[in-house]
Design a protein around this motif. Structure first.
Motif, short mmCIF file in Angstrom:
data_model
loop_
_atom_site.label_atom_id
_atom_site.label_comp_id
_atom_site.label_asym_id
_atom_site.label_seq_id
_atom_site.Cartn_x
_atom_site.Cartn_y
_atom_site.Cartn_z
N ARG A 172 0.82 -1.22 0.00
CA ARG A 172 0.00 0.00 0.00
C ARG A 172 0.85 1.27 0.00
O ARG A 172 0.35 2.35 -0.27
CB ARG A 172 -0.94 -0.01 1.22
CG ARG A 172 -2.02 -1.08 1.15
CD ARG A 172 -3.07 -0.75 0.09
NE ARG A 172 -3.85 0.39 0.47
CZ ARG A 172 -4.95 0.36 1.21
NH1 ARG A 172 -5.39 -0.81 1.67
NH2 ARG A 172 -5.61 1.45 1.49
N GLY A 173 2.13 1.15 0.27
CA GLY A 173 2.99 2.33 0.27
C GLY A 173 3.73 2.54 -1.03
O GLY A 173 4.54 3.47 -1.15
N VAL A 174 3.45 1.73 -2.05
CA VAL A 174 4.17 1.83 -3.31
C VAL A 174 3.98 3.20 -3.95
O VAL A 174 2.89 3.77 -3.93
CB VAL A 174 3.75 0.70 -4.28
CG1 VAL A 174 2.27 0.85 -4.69
CG2 VAL A 174 4.64 0.67 -5.50
N ASP A 175 5.07 3.77 -4.48
CA ASP A 175 5.02 5.09 -5.11
C ASP A 175 5.19 5.04 -6.61
O ASP A 175 4.72 5.94 -7.33
CB ASP A 175 6.14 5.97 -4.54
CG ASP A 175 5.89 6.40 -3.11
OD1 ASP A 175 4.73 6.74 -2.79
OD2 ASP A 175 6.84 6.39 -2.31
N MET A 176 5.85 3.99 -7.08
CA MET A 176 6.15 3.93 -8.51
C MET A 176 6.17 2.47 -8.95
O MET A 176 6.72 1.61 -8.26
CB MET A 176 7.51 4.58 -8.78
CG MET A 176 7.99 4.49 -10.21
SD MET A 176 9.62 5.30 -10.36
CE MET A 176 9.98 5.03 -12.09
N MET A 177 5.57 2.19 -10.09
CA MET A 177 5.57 0.85 -10.65
C MET A 177 5.92 0.93 -12.13
O MET A 177 5.57 1.89 -12.80
CB MET A 177 4.19 0.20 -10.49
CG MET A 177 3.78 -0.08 -9.06
SD MET A 177 1.97 -0.29 -8.89
CE MET A 177 1.45 1.42 -8.71
N PHE A 178 6.61 -0.09 -12.62
CA PHE A 178 6.85 -0.18 -14.06
C PHE A 178 6.84 -1.64 -14.46
O PHE A 178 7.19 -2.52 -13.68
CB PHE A 178 8.17 0.50 -14.46
CG PHE A 178 9.42 -0.18 -13.96
CD1 PHE A 178 10.13 -1.04 -14.78
CD2 PHE A 178 9.88 0.03 -12.66
CE1 PHE A 178 11.29 -1.66 -14.34
CE2 PHE A 178 11.03 -0.58 -12.20
CZ PHE A 178 11.74 -1.44 -13.04
N SER A 179 6.40 -1.89 -15.69
CA SER A 179 6.19 -3.26 -16.15
C SER A 179 7.12 -3.61 -17.30
O SER A 179 7.83 -2.77 -17.85
CB SER A 179 4.73 -3.43 -16.59
OG SER A 179 4.54 -2.82 -17.86
N ASP A 180 7.07 -4.87 -17.69
CA ASP A 180 7.69 -5.30 -18.93
C ASP A 180 6.86 -4.76 -20.09
O ASP A 180 5.73 -4.29 -19.91
CB ASP A 180 7.76 -6.82 -19.00
CG ASP A 180 8.66 -7.41 -17.91
OD1 ASP A 180 9.43 -6.64 -17.29
OD2 ASP A 180 8.58 -8.62 -17.67
N ILE A 209 12.89 2.08 -17.50
CA ILE A 209 11.54 2.20 -16.92
C ILE A 209 10.51 2.19 -18.04
O ILE A 209 9.62 1.35 -18.11
CB ILE A 209 11.39 3.50 -16.10
CG1 ILE A 209 12.41 3.53 -14.94
CG2 ILE A 209 9.95 3.64 -15.58
CD1 ILE A 209 12.19 2.49 -13.89
N CYS A 210 10.62 3.16 -18.91
CA CYS A 210 9.82 3.28 -20.13
C CYS A 210 8.34 2.98 -19.87
O CYS A 210 7.66 3.74 -19.22
CB CYS A 210 10.42 2.40 -21.20
SG CYS A 210 10.32 3.15 -22.83
N ASN A 248 10.35 3.27 -2.76
CA ASN A 248 9.25 2.30 -2.86
C ASN A 248 8.85 2.14 -4.32
O ASN A 248 7.84 2.66 -4.79
CB ASN A 248 8.06 2.74 -2.00
CG ASN A 248 7.26 1.54 -1.51
OD1 ASN A 248 7.22 0.51 -2.18
ND2 ASN A 248 6.64 1.68 -0.36
N ILE A 249 9.71 1.41 -5.03
CA ILE A 249 9.57 1.21 -6.47
C ILE A 249 9.42 -0.28 -6.74
O ILE A 249 10.18 -1.10 -6.21
CB ILE A 249 10.80 1.76 -7.21
CG1 ILE A 249 11.01 3.24 -6.88
CG2 ILE A 249 10.69 1.54 -8.72
CD1 ILE A 249 12.36 3.78 -7.28
N VAL A 250 8.45 -0.64 -7.56
CA VAL A 250 8.18 -2.05 -7.84
C VAL A 250 8.22 -2.31 -9.34
O VAL A 250 7.55 -1.61 -10.11
CB VAL A 250 6.81 -2.48 -7.28
CG1 VAL A 250 6.49 -3.93 -7.69
CG2 VAL A 250 6.78 -2.34 -5.75
N HIS A 251 9.00 -3.31 -9.72
CA HIS A 251 8.96 -3.79 -11.11
C HIS A 251 7.94 -4.92 -11.21
O HIS A 251 7.95 -5.84 -10.39
CB HIS A 251 10.34 -4.31 -11.54
CG HIS A 251 10.28 -5.17 -12.77
ND1 HIS A 251 10.71 -6.48 -12.79
CD2 HIS A 251 9.77 -4.92 -14.00
CE1 HIS A 251 10.51 -7.00 -13.98
NE2 HIS A 251 9.94 -6.08 -14.74
N ILE A 252 7.06 -4.84 -12.18
CA ILE A 252 6.02 -5.86 -12.40
C ILE A 252 6.46 -6.75 -13.57
O ILE A 252 6.53 -6.28 -14.71
CB ILE A 252 4.67 -5.21 -12.71
CG1 ILE A 252 4.26 -4.28 -11.56
CG2 ILE A 252 3.60 -6.27 -12.94
CD1 ILE A 252 3.02 -3.45 -11.85
#
Length: 291
Positions: A172-180, A209-210, A248-252
């Motif tokens: 719930r604290g994630v600030d940024m996400m990026f995917s393939d 990131i793109c 708090n950065i997550v790669h999906i």
């Protein structure tokens, strides 16, 4: 000693950037050597079963999709917006800003979609300001907790927002996400890019990131949104500023975005737009000058 370490780091990241670029382009030699890329089989094996899943979440945040538009081909714009309507997660809004397009079909398409779905908001700019100004106009329409970035000739996987919300529920604290991501070439999916989080320093050497990039709305506004004068690298510039403000950065690890290769897109390489090199130089100079 510091100069030696700096030189070694530069060499390391330069080599890593080359390796990642080769990874992206591996589709070409593999297809040449084997007669096929194997990507359609990968999609059937790993993606299609996942796409059919039904999921519910305890927390269902509003996701604002920011879409700047300018004189894009009608069929591509329709396909882009339709990919949002096809999302299997319903709590979204599409925030569109048109940058004073001169093609008459733009108004027709946008007005038609906004009448069809109340979640689609459209703003027509009174003058052309280029991509950063237009993106900021679209961002101003956003009321969701998170913002996802979409270009006007690209498409989202139908489960893209569902996967974003899954991550938000897990963190719930994630600030940024990026995917393939992959690319659309001649209407077919190609060039899959399976990423990982290579770390903040590497982002200075390559915009890995793109797409698909998703940000906490309050944070994207805190860093000032898109900066005018950095057109061509505006998304990269935004990512660089955001990663300096959060860990708090997550790669999906799923392909959520399909990036179209066209004459007006940088999907085919930065050489497609000469001004990008100058904008990149300006962005990096600005970053290093601030320490």
């Amino acid at each position: 000693m510091m100069k030696i370490l700096t030189s070694l780091k530069r060499i390391y990241y330069t080599c890593l950037a080359i390796a990642v670029r080769i990874k992206i382009k591996w589709f070409i030699p593999k297809q040449w050597l084997t007669g096929q890329s194997g990507y359609p089989r990968w999609i059937a094996k790993y993606e299609e079963p996942y796409a059919r899943r039904n999921e519910t979440f305890a927390y269902n945040p509003l996701i604002s999709i920011v879409l700047p538009v300018y004189n894009v081909e009608e069929s591509l714009l329709v396909e882009c917006i339709q990919s949002v309507l096809d999302q299997d997660y319903p709590n979204w809004e599409l925030c569109i800003a048109d940058d004073h397009s001169t093609e008459p079909h733009i108004h027709t398409v946008l007005d038609d979609f906004s009448r069809r779905d109340a979640r689609i908001h459209v703003l027509y700019r009174s003058e052309n300001g280029h991509i950063s100004a237009c993106s900021n106009s679209a961002l101003a329409l956003a009321s969701g907790e998170f913002v996802a970035l979409l270009d006007n000739d690209d498409t989202l996987a139908p489960f893209a927002l569902r996967e974003i919300v899954r991550v938000i529920n897990q963190n719930r604290g994630v600030d940024m996400m990026f995917s393939d991501e992959d690319k659309l070439e001649g209407g077919k999916r190609a060039f899959p890019f399976h990423k990982r989080f290579y770390g903040k320093p590497f982002l200075l050497h390559l915009n890995y990131i793109c797409h698909l990039a998703v940000y906490r709305t309050s944070l994207i506004r805190q860093v000032g949104g898109f900066r005018e004068g950095y057109e061509g690298v505006q998304d990269w510039d935004l990512a660089l500023r955001v990663v300096q403000s959060t860990d708090n950065i997550v790669h999906i690890p799923r392909i959520l975005y399909h990036w179209r290769i066209s004459g007006n897109s940088t999907a085919g390489g930065e050489h497609k737009k000469d001004y990008i090199r100058q904008a990149k130089k300006k962005m990096l100079t600005d970053f290093h000058s601030k320490g």
